[in-house]
Design an enzyme around this catalytic site. Structure first.
Site, mmCIF file in Angstrom:
data_model
loop_
_atom_site.group_PDB
_atom_site.id
_atom_site.type_symbol
_atom_site.label_atom_id
_atom_site.label_comp_id
_atom_site.label_asym_id
_atom_site.label_seq_id
_atom_site.Cartn_x
_atom_site.Cartn_y
_atom_site.Cartn_z
ATOM 1 N N ARG A 50 0.833 -1.201 0.000
ATOM 2 C CA ARG A 50 0.000 0.000 0.000
ATOM 3 C C ARG A 50 0.870 1.254 0.000
ATOM 4 N NH1 ARG A 50 -3.388 -0.295 5.399
ATOM 5 N NH2 ARG A 50 -3.678 -2.398 4.627
ATOM 6 N N ASP A 52 0.088 5.330 1.347
ATOM 7 C CA ASP A 52 -0.949 6.083 2.058
ATOM 8 C C ASP A 52 -1.544 7.197 1.211
ATOM 9 O OD1 ASP A 52 -0.912 4.707 4.438
ATOM 10 O OD2 ASP A 52 0.703 5.917 5.294
ATOM 11 N N ARG A 197 8.728 7.496 6.409
ATOM 12 C CA ARG A 197 8.300 8.796 6.913
ATOM 13 C C ARG A 197 8.820 9.055 8.328
ATOM 14 N NH1 ARG A 197 2.029 8.645 5.580
ATOM 15 N NH2 ARG A 197 2.074 10.482 6.933
#
Lengths: 244, 244
Positions: A50, A52, A197
């Site tokens: 995935r 985000d 991140r």
């Protein structure tokens, strides 16, 4: 049925992320819906992982089984003729039946861009993280070395991460400066949820002088998410490439 | 009253261009409206020149007379706190009363970006001109040399151009390749309406083999707009800098 791999570039701004969720429109969903509209065939598109909401990709990889008669080299043209302009299929290839975009992946390369100046950017506001306070290149460059290698990245993953082991290998982490932007390129064998991140958020705090370059060693040791830096915002992150 | 110069970065996608027109929202108008909302003062903002709908700027220059008490170094912060994110004031400086962003300009620097590959870009679709047919770097590089110097650019300006003389000087024209993008950087003492876009349109036709590098000399001679290349689309064009 053929097993077809595609490489997809997208601007994540308008989407809830790659993967279908209960809230908002997913890039995966748009691709599947458009394929069905074009061919009448319902496909299951499996991504390499995935991304985000707001995260971009230069080279997301996905695969699907299809009985369609569209020649594989025409698939990108056909899809792109029907997709919104912020999603583009760059390539399509026939793979063996055992190929899976997620489970066959050997690694990934991400890029993260930080704009470091007083004012934000009218052109890149959903493409970079705007950090006002001056960053020290040398401090971040020294700190990033500590990430390279095999470590327990528990302190650099979201509490939401469901991975059974938090040990990952970072093969490469390159920091460069392009005018007013700091660019981090991070290659590794796998990434935990929010790992890039949180790594960038921690490096930026080191660049601001809020923590020491060597503190990363303590974070590996301590394995506490709350001890590491903030989660850098999604719009500076790009999935560049999936390695097989 | 102070004469304040500002440098503005913007994404031209959502606007009818820099300058106020009868159709659509202009960047100039947004800046003036936001200033009035902030200070109650109506200003006349003069730009260095118009940019068309969809054209971007890294460094548009404009000036205005103001009686506001906002310290000049705080002006970008104040404006940016109220502007939409696709317009950003990067700098503000007090200038002498004779400074005019248009009439005092000694030259301008533009950038034009062409994406040359089979499929378009999900991330840069309103930032580049997507050209599918392969371009020959060497042909374009040889051709661009003919533009450098002082010439009559009638064949490279829109019929709508109202300039009394079409003689302009191109100081520099640099062509580089960044992965799949060709980047033209063009510096000159002044530019006619659509001049950069017609120059790039002609260079791309040369790169595609549709015309010869030396044909540019004939175009200068012939002075006919219809003999030169197409007008490259607006979204690949960036006003980088105004020189004083």
């Amino acid at each position: 049925m053929e097993n077809v791999q595609i490489i997809v570039e997208y601007d994540g701004t308008a989407y809830c992320g790659w993967q279908v969720q209960h809230n908002g429109l997913a890039i995966q969903q748009v691709l599947m819906d458009v394929w069905e509209k074009m061919t009448g065939e319902k496909i299951k598109l499996a991504g390499s992982g995935r991304t985000d909401a707001g995260v971009h990709a230069y080279g997301q990889s996905a695969n699907f089984l299809t009985g369609s008669t569209i020649p594989v080299e025409k698939i990108p043209y056909a899809w792109n003729g029907n997709l919104p302009p912020d999603i583009r299929v760059l390539e399509a290839k026939i793979r063996g039946s055992d190929f899976h975009s997620r489970f066959s992946a050997k690694g990934k390369v991400y890029e993260y861009r930080v704009l470091n100046r007083a004012q934000g950017s009218g052109l890149r506001y959903n493409r970079v993280w705007h950090v006002r306070q001056p960053l020290d290149f040398d401090r971040m460059d020294r700190a990033k070395e500590h990430f390279i290698g095999t470590h327990d990245f528990t302190a650099f993953s979201s509490a939401k991460s469901e991975a059974t082991t938090k040990v990952r290998t970072v093969h490469e982490l390159v920091l460069s400066k392009e005018e007013e932007e700091y660019v981090f390129v991070i290659a590794g064998n796998g990434f935990l949820y929010n790992m890039v991140r949180i790594m960038v958020g921690t490096l930026v705090e080191i660049g601001q002088g809020k923590r020491e370059p060597e503190s990363i060693l303590d974070l590996f040791e301590g394995k506490e998410r709350r001890a590491s830096g903030i989660t850098a915002p999604p719009q500076g992150l790009y999935l560049k490439k999936v390695i097989y």
